[in-house]
Structure formats: C-alpha cells, structure tokens
Design a protein around this motif. Structure first.
Motif, PDB file in Angstrom:
ATOM      1  N   ASP A  68      43.134  58.315  77.091  1.00  0.00           N
ATOM      2  CA  ASP A  68      42.045  59.323  76.499  1.00  0.00           C
ATOM      3  C   ASP A  68      41.610  58.703  75.204  1.00  0.00           C
ATOM      4  O   ASP A  68      42.545  58.322  74.108  1.00  0.00           O
ATOM      5  N   ARG A  69      40.298  58.661  75.023  1.00  0.00           N
ATOM      6  CA  ARG A  69      39.702  58.113  73.739  1.00  0.00           C
ATOM      7  C   ARG A  69      40.303  58.813  72.555  1.00  0.00           C
ATOM      8  O   ARG A  69      40.241  58.077  71.435  1.00  0.00           O
ATOM      9  N   PRO A  70      40.354  60.146  72.233  1.00  0.00           N
ATOM     10  CA  PRO A  70      40.908  60.774  71.069  1.00  0.00           C
ATOM     11  C   PRO A  70      42.276  60.101  70.772  1.00  0.00           C
ATOM     12  O   PRO A  70      42.526  59.869  69.402  1.00  0.00           O
ATOM     13  N   ALA A  71      43.267  59.963  71.642  1.00  0.00           N
ATOM     14  CA  ALA A  71      44.645  59.322  71.307  1.00  0.00           C
ATOM     15  C   ALA A  71      44.337  57.891  70.679  1.00  0.00           C
ATOM     16  O   ALA A  71      45.086  57.412  69.716  1.00  0.00           O
ATOM     17  N   SER A  78      42.121  53.943  64.255  1.00  0.00           N
ATOM     18  CA  SER A  78      41.570  54.278  63.036  1.00  0.00           C
ATOM     19  C   SER A  78      42.206  54.131  61.841  1.00  0.00           C
ATOM     20  O   SER A  78      41.847  54.389  60.503  1.00  0.00           O
ATOM     21  N   ASP A  79      43.796  54.290  61.972  1.00  0.00           N
ATOM     22  CA  ASP A  79      44.660  54.589  61.012  1.00  0.00           C
ATOM     23  C   ASP A  79      45.458  53.492  60.628  1.00  0.00           C
ATOM     24  O   ASP A  79      46.311  52.873  61.491  1.00  0.00           O
ATOM     25  N   ASP A 107      53.342  54.474  75.825  1.00  0.00           N
ATOM     26  CA  ASP A 107      52.007  55.229  75.972  1.00  0.00           C
ATOM     27  C   ASP A 107      51.789  55.708  74.668  1.00  0.00           C
ATOM     28  O   ASP A 107      52.528  55.634  73.653  1.00  0.00           O
ATOM     29  N   VAL A 108      50.783  56.121  74.425  1.00  0.00           N
ATOM     30  CA  VAL A 108      50.242  56.648  73.037  1.00  0.00           C
ATOM     31  C   VAL A 108      49.886  58.042  73.003  1.00  0.00           C
ATOM     32  O   VAL A 108      49.382  58.796  73.828  1.00  0.00           O
ATOM     33  N   ASP A 109      50.812  58.670  72.253  1.00  0.00           N
ATOM     34  CA  ASP A 109      50.550  60.238  72.363  1.00  0.00           C
ATOM     35  C   ASP A 109      49.217  60.928  71.675  1.00  0.00           C
ATOM     36  O   ASP A 109      48.524  59.919  71.024  1.00  0.00           O
ATOM     37  N   PHE A 117      37.089  53.471  78.362  1.00  0.00           N
ATOM     38  CA  PHE A 117      35.981  52.871  77.577  1.00  0.00           C
ATOM     39  C   PHE A 117      34.668  53.319  77.419  1.00  0.00           C
ATOM     40  O   PHE A 117      33.921  53.095  76.373  1.00  0.00           O
ATOM     41  N   TRP A 118      33.955  54.261  78.449  1.00  0.00           N
ATOM     42  CA  TRP A 118      32.939  54.536  78.446  1.00  0.00           C
ATOM     43  C   TRP A 118      32.458  55.515  77.674  1.00  0.00           C
ATOM     44  O   TRP A 118      31.191  56.089  77.227  1.00  0.00           O
ATOM     45  N   VAL A 119      33.411  56.252  76.774  1.00  0.00           N
ATOM     46  CA  VAL A 119      33.013  57.022  75.809  1.00  0.00           C
ATOM     47  C   VAL A 119      33.486  56.670  74.425  1.00  0.00           C
ATOM     48  O   VAL A 119      33.474  57.247  73.409  1.00  0.00           O
ATOM     49  N   TRP A 120      33.923  55.414  74.107  1.00  0.00           N
ATOM     50  CA  TRP A 120      34.520  54.877  72.962  1.00  0.00           C
ATOM     51  C   TRP A 120      32.921  54.658  72.168  1.00  0.00           C
ATOM     52  O   TRP A 120      32.011  54.490  72.554  1.00  0.00           O
TER      53      TRP A 120
END
Length: 369
Positions: A126-129, A135-136, A83-85, A166-169
């Motif tokens: 979660d979109r922030p993760a 983006s990096d 998973d992505v932290d 997806f709906w808040v990307w």
C-alpha cells in the motif's frame, strides 16, 4: 522460424543441468512462444523463487517440501520475513505468528541448506505505508539497520525490497524511495551483502514514476521485473486477459534490457499461479495468486490432456475456462516451460518464480508433477 521442440528442449535442459546462482497485447494476440524469433543467443537461466509466510493448512505451507527436493540447491530462495505496517515501521513476520515460512533461526538455516543464495524479502503493498517509511529519515534509518542486521546475522546473501502499488506513487514517493534504497545499499554493501529490488512491468519511459535507471543508480545490485499481472489492465466488458501474454512479456523484457543492459543485474519474474475473476472481467474483483492446488478444486477443472489442450491459450501458455460466470486461469508445467522458453529466447539469464507453495514447477524436474 524457430522449431518449437528445439526451443522447449533447450529450456528444459537448462533446468536439468543446473542453474547459476544470482550474486500491460491481450487475448486477441495469438502469437505464442513457439512462433517467437530469438533476439539473442540462448542461455541457461539461473532460477530463483519467492516464499511467502502463512498459517497452518494454507497452500504456502507446501513450499518447504518443494525446495527441499533440491530444485534450487544451486539457485536462490527469497522468503518474506518482513512487511511494512501502516505507520511505516518494519514488522518481522516470525514463526510464532506465521507458522508456515515465518522467520526463525531454524527456518533461515533450512533455507540456507537448500539454496546457494538467499534474500530476505520485505513486502509493502500500500502506497501510504510506503510513503510513511521512505519520507521519514528516522524510519528509514531504523529500517536499514534492522534489515542489515538480520541478513548479516543469519548469513543471507542480502535483502529483496518488494514495495508495490506503484501506479499511485507520487514523484515525492519515488524520490524518497530512491533515497531509502541508496541508504540501504550502502549499509548492505558495507556488510558484504547485496540488494535486490522488485519492479513493476514497464514497456516505455514514463509508464509510472518508478525509474529502472534511477533505482539502479541508487546502488541496487539486481532489478527484479515482476512480469505478470496483465489481467488487471483488461478493458471493461472483455474477458480478463492472461497473467503474462508472451507478446507483452517480450515488450517488457526488451524495455528492461534497454535500461539494465548488464544481464547479471536484471532478473525477470515468472508467474507460477492462477487467478479467478468474473466473466466479463471486473478487475477489482480478480482473486489473484491462487495456487494450482486450489484451482484443482474449482468447478470444471480437468486433468484430461485433451481438455487441457483445448483450454490452453496459445498467446500465454496458460489454461483458461469458464464455469458459472467465473473465469479460471492458471499456469501449469507446460505453461511454465513455454514462459521460460520465451525468456530464454530473449537472453534472460536470471528468472525468479512467484511462488513456491502449491504451484507447478518446470516439467524437467523429475520429482515434481
């Protein structure tokens, strides 16, 4: 009008004879799988299934016994090993921290022994993760390297990317995501591996910033449309919609086929689970992905055939009832068969089931109730 028994028999024969391995209409819509008119010639769908990690005693622990019965020996298994932290870094979900279905060399070998193809699933809800990762450039490079290395080392077919919310990307999120996919696809292909990407249900251009066509142009080998979750779009004050009404599935699959015309590059996700929710529906209080083994312990559950038939929703094949102000909805074997028949009518050749571990399988499998 197609004879329902013929359609269902065709779908079950597809499961019995073996499967080729893979290299938002609400409750008011009463059309059912039995009344659908095929749009293409019936085909035998290749079957896939996701497996997710958990702790000892959880329903997901049943996945091992389920796949060991041979149901996917000629199909595809997709265990979630990553998973992505919150920082955007990958985290390996190993068997020390996730005793059920977590990664270990032995668990990976067992997956390989009971399937024809295998993908390591990477989950980010979660979109922030997701944004932090895509983006990096440095995080993307590290993730690409880790994913490629593990899949190659354990001899898996490739990697399955399951990034959601997806709906808040934003448009920038989608652009970074496509860049990440392109970099991962290039790395995997150099290693002789493949890339699957899990996608939201869309029925028209612009439903979200996620673009089926752009994702495929990034070098993705297969797009997996997760064709379930309709209950989360229920209007306020109504009873929660079903997980995947047949008419909605038809609309979504037709759109997906227009974007990914190569049948071997399109996989449709099929739900094998249930949910509970307040009645009337409160979408942010829906408890999703509830295994049937848990639903069976719910107030009012019944295995009586007449009760089940009276509760079955013709528009989705799902079984639904209310008790104490709560709606219960689940897909049983008959519902699985009906959902598979709809996809078969539409010419879908690859179907991925969410998920193994305490959930029903198709009735044609003689070893599974």
């Amino acid at each position: 009008m197609v004879n329902a028994r013929i359609l269902l028999a065709a779908a079950l024969i597809a499961v019995l004879t073996g499967c080729t391995a893979a290299g938002r209409a609400g409750d008011s819509d009463r059309s059912s799988a039995d009344s659908a008119t095929p749009t293409t010639k019936s085909t035998q769908p290749g079957l896939e299934a996701w497996i997710y990690p958990g702790s000892t005693g959880e329903d997901t622990c049943g996945a091992v016994a389920e796949y060991r019965d041979g149901r996917l020996r000629t199909g595809v298994l997709k265990p979630q090993y990553w998973d992505v932290d919150p920082s955007g870094a990958l985290k390996l979900l190993d068997s020390d921290t996730h005793p059920c279905n977590g990664f270990s060399e032995a668990n990976a070998a067992d997956i390989k022994a009971h399937s024809a193809a295998q993908y390591t699933t990477v989950s980010a809800m979660d979109r922030p993760a997701i944004a932090a990762l895509v983006s990096d450039p440095a995080r993307r490079t590290a993730a690409v390297g880790s994913l490629t290395e593990l899949a190659k080392r354990i001899g898996f077919t490739g990697v399955d990317i399951d990034f959601e919310d997806f709906w808040v990307w934003t448009a920038d999120d989608e652009s970074g995501y496509e860049t990440f996919l392109a970099e991962l696809a290039e790395s995997l292909h150099r290693a002789g591996l493949k890339l699957q990407v899990d996608a939201p249900v869309e029925t028209h251009d612009g439903d979200s910033v996620f673009s089926y066509a752009a994702v495929m142009r990034a070098g993705v080998d297969q797009l997996v449309v997760m064709d379930y979750g309709r209950q989360f779009n229920t209007p306020a004050g109504q009873r929660c919609w079903a997980i995947s009404p047949h008419s909605w599935v038809r609309e979504a699959v037709t759109y997906a086929q227009s974007q990914v015309p190569d049948k071997d590059r399109l996989v449709i996700g099929l739900p094998s689970y249930g949910f509970t929710a307040p009645d009337p529906c409160v979408t942010d209080k829906v408890k999703d992905s509830v295994p049937l083994t848990t639903i069976r312990r719910a107030p009012g559950y019944s295995d009586d055939p007449a009760t089940t038939a009276a509760r079955r929703d013709a528009a989705s094949g799902e079984v639904r009832w209310t008790a104490g102000g709560t709606l219960y909805d689940y897909t049983d074997q008959q519902g699985m068969d009906a959902k598979l028949a709809v996809l078969q009518q539409l010419g879908v050749t690859h179907v991925s089931v969410w998920a193994l571990g305490g959930n029903p399988w198709f009735s044609a499998n003689p070893r599974v109730r």
